[in-house]
Design a protein around this motif. Structure first.
Motif, short mmCIF file in Angstrom:
data_model
loop_
_atom_site.label_atom_id
_atom_site.label_comp_id
_atom_site.label_asym_id
_atom_site.label_seq_id
_atom_site.Cartn_x
_atom_site.Cartn_y
_atom_site.Cartn_z
N SER A 68 0.83 -1.20 0.00
CA SER A 68 0.00 0.00 0.00
C SER A 68 0.87 1.25 0.00
CB SER A 68 -0.96 0.00 1.19
OG SER A 68 -0.24 0.09 2.39
N GLU A 69 2.02 1.18 0.68
CA GLU A 69 2.94 2.31 0.66
C GLU A 69 3.49 2.50 -0.75
OE1 GLU A 69 3.76 4.54 3.00
OE2 GLU A 69 2.22 3.63 4.25
N LYS A 72 0.86 4.24 -2.76
CA LYS A 72 0.78 5.66 -2.42
C LYS A 72 1.94 6.42 -3.04
CE LYS A 72 -1.58 5.11 1.99
NZ LYS A 72 -1.47 5.21 3.45
N ARG A 75 1.33 6.79 -6.78
CA ARG A 75 0.32 7.81 -7.03
C ARG A 75 0.88 9.21 -6.85
NH1 ARG A 75 -3.99 4.73 -3.54
NH2 ARG A 75 -4.72 3.22 -5.06
#
Length: 136
Positions: A68-69, A72, A75
């Motif tokens: 998930s990091e 992020k 993105r």
């Protein structure tokens, strides 16, 4: 074959004790389920746990926090890329991330004296970003 009434009575008392214990266990489970339902705001009936459910849950693997990091970070890199390509831009995504972190730090920092430059590990100062504190 004569069965004594004492033996029958003793067996009945044993069965009653077992029944009462089972009722108490069921009541405790229902109270626990109701607490869980009210805590989680559930309106569905809960079923008892089975061994195959436990084994399936142990085999289930969720995405790690590092993935998930990574998402992020990707993105943020995409967000920071210029819309129009320009050869004059020398900022790398790491430098841009540092600028954003600096902006956030400046917004949350209190008590920083006016005229002082706050620096981040990428050697970006508030002055370079055009951030100046109002003089009193």
């Amino acid at each position: 074959m004569v069965v004594s009434s004492f033996r029958v009575n003793q067996t009945m008392m044993l069965l009653l004790v077992l029944l009462q214990e089972k009722k108490a266990q069921i009541k405790a489970e229902m109270e626990k389920d109701e607490q869980l339902k009210s805590k989680a705001s559930l309106s569905i009936p809960l079923v008892s746990e089975k061994q195959e459910d436990v084994s399936t849950a142990r085999k289930t693997v969720f995405a790690s926090s590092s993935s998930s990091e990574d998402c992020k970070r990707k993105r943020l890199d995409i967000k920071l890329q210029p819309i129009f390509s320009s050869s004059s831009t020398t900022d790398t995504p790491e430098r841009k991330r540092a600028k954003i972190a600096l902006l956030k730090a400046c917004k949350t920092a209190k008590g920083t004296p006016a005229g002082k430059n706050v620096t981040v590990s990428a050697k970006v100062t508030t002055f370079e970003l055009g951030i100046r504190r109002k003089s009193e």
